[in-house]
Enzyme design. Sequence first.
Site, PDB file in Angstrom:
ATOM      1  N   HIS A  35     -41.422  -5.658  -1.039  1.00  0.00           N
ATOM      2  CA  HIS A  35     -42.908  -5.848  -1.761  1.00  0.00           C
ATOM      3  C   HIS A  35     -42.933  -7.237  -2.236  1.00  0.00           C
ATOM      4  O   HIS A  35     -41.853  -8.035  -2.798  1.00  0.00           O
ATOM      5  CB  HIS A  35     -42.969  -4.743  -2.838  1.00  0.00           C
ATOM      6  CG  HIS A  35     -42.025  -4.706  -4.047  1.00  0.00           C
ATOM      7  ND1 HIS A  35     -42.063  -5.775  -4.831  1.00  0.00           N
ATOM      8  CD2 HIS A  35     -40.717  -4.304  -3.868  1.00  0.00           C
ATOM      9  CE1 HIS A  35     -41.020  -5.542  -5.793  1.00  0.00           C
ATOM     10  NE2 HIS A  35     -40.152  -4.386  -5.169  1.00  0.00           N
ATOM     11  N   GLU A  42     -37.693   3.389  -3.528  1.00  0.00           N
ATOM     12  CA  GLU A  42     -36.605   2.383  -4.059  1.00  0.00           C
ATOM     13  C   GLU A  42     -35.832   3.612  -4.723  1.00  0.00           C
ATOM     14  O   GLU A  42     -36.185   4.502  -4.906  1.00  0.00           O
ATOM     15  CB  GLU A  42     -37.114   1.574  -5.276  1.00  0.00           C
ATOM     16  CG  GLU A  42     -36.180   0.692  -6.131  1.00  0.00           C
ATOM     17  CD  GLU A  42     -35.567  -0.253  -5.261  1.00  0.00           C
ATOM     18  OE1 GLU A  42     -34.797   0.229  -4.355  1.00  0.00           O
ATOM     19  OE2 GLU A  42     -35.729  -1.527  -5.385  1.00  0.00           O
TER      20      GLU A  42
END
Length: 284
Positions: A23, A135
């Site tokens: 990201h 994550e």
Amino acid sequence: MDATAGQTLYPLHRCKTIHLVRHAQGVHNVEGEKNHDAYKSYDFFDAHLTPLGWEQVGNLRNHVKASGLSRRVELVIVSPLLRTMQTAVGVFGGETFNNGTNGRPLMTENVGQSNHPAVSNLNCPPFIAVELCREQTGVHPCDKRRTISEYRNMFPGIGFQLIESDEDMLWIPDVREKTEDVAARGLKFLEWLWTRKEKEIAVVTHSSFLFNTLRAFGHDCHPNVKSEICTHFANCELRSVVIVDKGMIGSNESSTNYPGKIPRGPDLPSETADNKLSGQDLTK
């Protein structure tokens, strides 16, 4: 020349091309670089992209269009957190959405206080959110997701059908997921990819997930190649890799192989005929 020294040959239909993306810059990255304890702050719950992060998204979008990658990607898989979905839509999504005149909204306007216009789903691949590529979970509120109901309103063009729970059942406030568990989850994710029919897939995910998953690979390669695989990703970095199904996990048939001998006829190779004359029948 030893053909096995630095090269591997494998059937094409046992391979997939995966475009891995971390990201873009999130608000938690900025504050966390100043003080690591900031990652524990609820001010950064489900962190959104910074204005700089959106610039990074725009630059990567230009790259994937110029390289032709945007036309080849058949599916975008994204971690169900705000910063990854913003990145995925910004890079691989359509143009600005104009009230139904160009498809349906993939992302609504101003998601995550971004002042970013709504994005259309026109002329872009399908998007699917998958929890396996989240994550490392726990302790850091930036890694805790919102309810899927909230995300459906923000990202109406992303498919959330593979996520079973509306609430975040993975994030634990006082227990950080072990890195070896992240790695195991990453390998499970790669195995899951083989259940997909698509051959070229983009995956938009996170730093720790990528690092801990990829470090399991490259031990049989030149050190420089292993470094290309395993080095930490920068914000909005893209790396393209090929994964090989050595264990017959997938069942895809080749779309390019051709069986030959149509119509049938004699086709004894010359070397086989020579070996028959010398008493070695290699056809048996």
